[in-house]
Design a protein around this motif. Structure first.
Motif, PDB file in Angstrom:
ATOM      1  N   ASP A   1       0.805  -1.216   0.000  1.00 14.08           N
ATOM      2  CA  ASP A   1       0.000   0.000   0.000  1.00 14.08           C
ATOM      3  C   ASP A   1       0.840   1.269   0.000  1.00 14.08           C
ATOM      4  OD1 ASP A   1      -2.173  -1.618   0.011  1.00 14.08           O
ATOM      5  OD2 ASP A   1      -2.805  -1.136   2.062  1.00 14.08           O
ATOM      6  N   THR A   2       1.970   1.274   0.669  1.00 16.13           N
ATOM      7  CA  THR A   2       2.780   2.480   0.744  1.00 16.13           C
ATOM      8  C   THR A   2       4.211   2.164   0.362  1.00 16.13           C
ATOM      9  OG1 THR A   2       3.184   2.062   3.077  1.00 16.13           O
ATOM     10  CG2 THR A   2       1.392   3.565   2.545  1.00 16.13           C
ATOM     11  N   ASP A   3       4.818   3.119  -0.292  1.00 13.65           N
ATOM     12  CA  ASP A   3       6.212   2.958  -0.693  1.00 13.65           C
ATOM     13  C   ASP A   3       7.023   4.061  -0.031  1.00 13.65           C
ATOM     14  OD1 ASP A   3       8.571   2.264  -1.953  1.00 13.65           O
ATOM     15  OD2 ASP A   3       8.100   3.451  -3.745  1.00 13.65           O
ATOM     16  N   HIS A   4       7.894   3.677   0.858  1.00 12.09           N
ATOM     17  CA  HIS A   4       8.711   4.641   1.581  1.00 12.09           C
ATOM     18  C   HIS A   4      10.176   4.562   1.145  1.00 12.09           C
ATOM     19  CE1 HIS A   4       5.446   5.728   4.203  1.00 12.09           C
ATOM     20  NE2 HIS A   4       5.254   4.464   4.513  1.00 12.09           N
ATOM     21  N   SER A   5      10.418   4.038  -0.030  1.00 15.56           N
ATOM     22  CA  SER A   5      11.803   3.870  -0.463  1.00 15.56           C
ATOM     23  C   SER A   5      12.520   5.207  -0.592  1.00 15.56           C
ATOM     24  CB  SER A   5      11.875   3.096  -1.779  1.00 15.56           C
ATOM     25  OG  SER A   5      11.134   3.771  -2.781  1.00 15.56           O
ATOM     26  N   ASP A   6      11.796   6.270  -1.012  1.00 19.01           N
ATOM     27  CA  ASP A   6      12.438   7.576  -1.112  1.00 19.01           C
ATOM     28  C   ASP A   6      12.828   8.106   0.271  1.00 19.01           C
ATOM     29  OD1 ASP A   6       9.754   7.851  -0.451  1.00 19.01           O
ATOM     30  OD2 ASP A   6       9.548   9.808  -1.424  1.00 19.01           O
ATOM     31  N   LEU A   7      11.991   7.861   1.254  1.00 13.51           N
ATOM     32  CA  LEU A   7      12.310   8.273   2.614  1.00 13.51           C
ATOM     33  C   LEU A   7      13.530   7.532   3.136  1.00 13.51           C
ATOM     34  CD1 LEU A   7      11.736   9.746   5.289  1.00 13.51           C
ATOM     35  CD2 LEU A   7      10.174   7.878   5.858  1.00 13.51           C
ATOM     36  N   HIS A   8      13.556   6.223   2.949  1.00 17.83           N
ATOM     37  CA  HIS A   8      14.694   5.432   3.423  1.00 17.83           C
ATOM     38  C   HIS A   8      15.973   5.816   2.689  1.00 17.83           C
ATOM     39  CE1 HIS A   8      12.459   2.955   6.192  1.00 17.83           C
ATOM     40  NE2 HIS A   8      11.513   2.819   5.268  1.00 17.83           N
ATOM     41  N   ALA A   9      15.868   6.106   1.396  1.00 15.40           N
ATOM     42  CA  ALA A   9      17.048   6.537   0.643  1.00 15.40           C
ATOM     43  C   ALA A   9      17.544   7.881   1.167  1.00 15.40           C
ATOM     44  CB  ALA A   9      16.711   6.631  -0.840  1.00 15.40           C
ATOM     45  N   ALA A  10      16.618   8.792   1.466  1.00 15.17           N
ATOM     46  CA  ALA A  10      17.001  10.098   2.010  1.00 15.17           C
ATOM     47  C   ALA A  10      17.617   9.945   3.398  1.00 15.17           C
ATOM     48  CB  ALA A  10      15.793  11.032   2.053  1.00 15.17           C
ATOM     49  N   LEU A  11      17.057   9.064   4.219  1.00 17.34           N
ATOM     50  CA  LEU A  11      17.625   8.826   5.552  1.00 17.34           C
ATOM     51  C   LEU A  11      19.037   8.262   5.451  1.00 17.34           C
ATOM     52  CD1 LEU A  11      14.581   7.370   7.509  1.00 17.34           C
ATOM     53  CD2 LEU A  11      15.827   9.459   8.053  1.00 17.34           C
ATOM     54  N   ASP A  12      19.268   7.416   4.462  1.00 19.31           N
ATOM     55  CA  ASP A  12      20.592   6.812   4.297  1.00 19.31           C
ATOM     56  C   ASP A  12      21.667   7.828   3.932  1.00 19.31           C
ATOM     57  OD1 ASP A  12      19.690   4.321   4.995  1.00 19.31           O
ATOM     58  OD2 ASP A  12      19.387   3.637   2.931  1.00 19.31           O
ATOM     59  N   THR A  13      21.255   8.990   3.410  1.00 18.58           N
ATOM     60  CA  THR A  13      22.246  10.013   3.070  1.00 18.58           C
ATOM     61  C   THR A  13      22.714  10.785   4.302  1.00 18.58           C
ATOM     62  OG1 THR A  13      20.590  11.731   2.627  1.00 18.58           O
ATOM     63  CG2 THR A  13      21.247  10.309   0.769  1.00 18.58           C
ATOM     64  N   LEU A  14      21.971  10.703   5.392  1.00 18.28           N
ATOM     65  CA  LEU A  14      22.333  11.418   6.618  1.00 18.28           C
ATOM     66  C   LEU A  14      23.450  10.680   7.353  1.00 18.28           C
ATOM     67  CD1 LEU A  14      18.781  12.249   8.038  1.00 18.28           C
ATOM     68  CD2 LEU A  14      20.290  13.766   6.747  1.00 18.28           C
ATOM     69  N   ALA A  15      24.200  11.409   8.140  1.00 22.40           N
ATOM     70  CA  ALA A  15      25.213  10.790   8.994  1.00 22.40           C
ATOM     71  C   ALA A  15      24.498   9.889  10.006  1.00 22.40           C
ATOM     72  CB  ALA A  15      26.024  11.869   9.719  1.00 22.40           C
ATOM     73  N   ALA A  16      25.172   8.889  10.484  1.00 21.21           N
ATOM     74  CA  ALA A  16      24.548   7.895  11.369  1.00 21.21           C
ATOM     75  C   ALA A  16      23.919   8.532  12.601  1.00 21.21           C
ATOM     76  CB  ALA A  16      25.571   6.838  11.777  1.00 21.21           C
ATOM     77  N   LEU A  17      24.628   9.463  13.245  1.00 19.36           N
ATOM     78  CA  LEU A  17      24.089  10.088  14.456  1.00 19.36           C
ATOM     79  C   LEU A  17      22.906  10.996  14.127  1.00 19.36           C
ATOM     80  CD1 LEU A  17      24.287  10.267  17.484  1.00 19.36           C
ATOM     81  CD2 LEU A  17      25.991  12.067  17.228  1.00 19.36           C
ATOM     82  N   ASP A  18      22.990  11.710  12.999  1.00 19.63           N
ATOM     83  CA  ASP A  18      21.854  12.534  12.572  1.00 19.63           C
ATOM     84  C   ASP A  18      20.623  11.669  12.325  1.00 19.63           C
ATOM     85  OD1 ASP A  18      23.380  14.803  12.707  1.00 19.63           O
ATOM     86  OD2 ASP A  18      23.747  14.928  10.545  1.00 19.63           O
ATOM     87  N   ARG A  19      20.830  10.561  11.652  1.00 16.38           N
ATOM     88  CA  ARG A  19      19.735   9.639  11.350  1.00 16.38           C
ATOM     89  C   ARG A  19      19.128   9.083  12.648  1.00 16.38           C
ATOM     90  NH1 ARG A  19      22.183   6.870   7.703  1.00 16.38           N
ATOM     91  NH2 ARG A  19      23.162   5.429   9.145  1.00 16.38           N
ATOM     92  N   GLU A  20      19.992   8.720  13.603  1.00 14.96           N
ATOM     93  CA  GLU A  20      19.500   8.176  14.871  1.00 14.96           C
ATOM     94  C   GLU A  20      18.688   9.209  15.639  1.00 14.96           C
ATOM     95  OE1 GLU A  20      18.937   5.460  18.030  1.00 14.96           O
ATOM     96  OE2 GLU A  20      19.480   5.200  15.933  1.00 14.96           O
ATOM     97  N   VAL A  21      19.190  10.439  15.702  1.00 16.50           N
ATOM     98  CA  VAL A  21      18.481  11.513  16.405  1.00 16.50           C
ATOM     99  C   VAL A  21      17.120  11.760  15.747  1.00 16.50           C
ATOM    100  CG1 VAL A  21      18.513  14.009  16.838  1.00 16.50           C
ATOM    101  CG2 VAL A  21      20.512  12.626  17.378  1.00 16.50           C
ATOM    102  N   LEU A  22      17.120  11.818  14.434  1.00 19.48           N
ATOM    103  CA  LEU A  22      15.872  12.060  13.703  1.00 19.48           C
ATOM    104  C   LEU A  22      14.880  10.918  13.904  1.00 19.48           C
ATOM    105  CD1 LEU A  22      14.584  14.121  11.801  1.00 19.48           C
ATOM    106  CD2 LEU A  22      15.507  12.823   9.892  1.00 19.48           C
TER     107      LEU A  22
END
Length: 190
Positions: A111-132
């Protein structure tokens, strides 16, 4: 006495203690715990006894202590280890139930495709991603995220703000015009 001799004496004291208490502790735990947990709890109990061999009353310099002198204290240690195991087992069970409920509450994967969100999250630094993720997915406030990450609340707030901006830019959702506002509205040209 050298360090090596002290270690040998400590080992001999523990081996004598283990010889006396292992079977009674095993029986004690068999009567109180699930059979699949008994060996692990006994091992944890023996580890505590090894670490606290100097605290065991009755486990003096003799290599084999009297059971009546050491067993009550050792039963207390086993009881504590059993309580810890029960709490841990309860936490695991609650986590499994929560994961099952979460999985059941999710919409079907198609029903939902979040691949763009996950791809965008993967571009963030690990700590930034964790905080977000802690902020967005777990619903934690910056003060709570600071407790999790070991950073200050201020540092978390700054990192969160920057991470949200980077994510928005990656997703292409940064609007230059604000809806409901005309350019130059409310400003005088003079």
């Amino acid at each position: 006495m050298t360090e090596e001799e002290a270690r040998r004496k400590q080992r001999a004291r523990f081996e004598g203690l283990a010889h006396v208490v292992a079977a009674p502790l095993h029986r004690y735990l068999l009567r109180r715990a699930r059979p699949d947990l008994v060996d692990d709890i006994l091992a944890e109990t023996m580890l505590v006894l090894w670490r606290r061999i100097d605290d065991v009353p009755g486990a003096g310099t003799d290599s084999v202590p009297e059971p009546d002198d050491v067993l009550p204290w050792c039963y207390g240690v086993a009881r504590g280890c059993l309580s810890n195991a029960r709490r841990a087992d309860g936490r695991r069970l609650r986590l499994m139930e929560r994961l099952i409920r979460t999985q059941e509450a999710r919409p079907p994967a198609g029903d939902t495709d979040h691949s763009d969100l996950h791809a965008a999250l993967d571009t963030l630094a690990a700590l930034d991603r964790e905080v977000l993720q802690l902020w967005a997915w777990e619903g934690l406030a910056p003060r709570q995220i600071a407790d999790v990450t070991g950073m200050t609340s201020n540092a978390v707030s700054i990192r969160l703000h920057r991470a949200k901006k980077k994510l928005a830019a990656q997703l292409g959702r940064k609007d230059t015009d604000r809806s409901g506002h005309r350019t130059g509205e409310g400003r005088s040209s003079q």
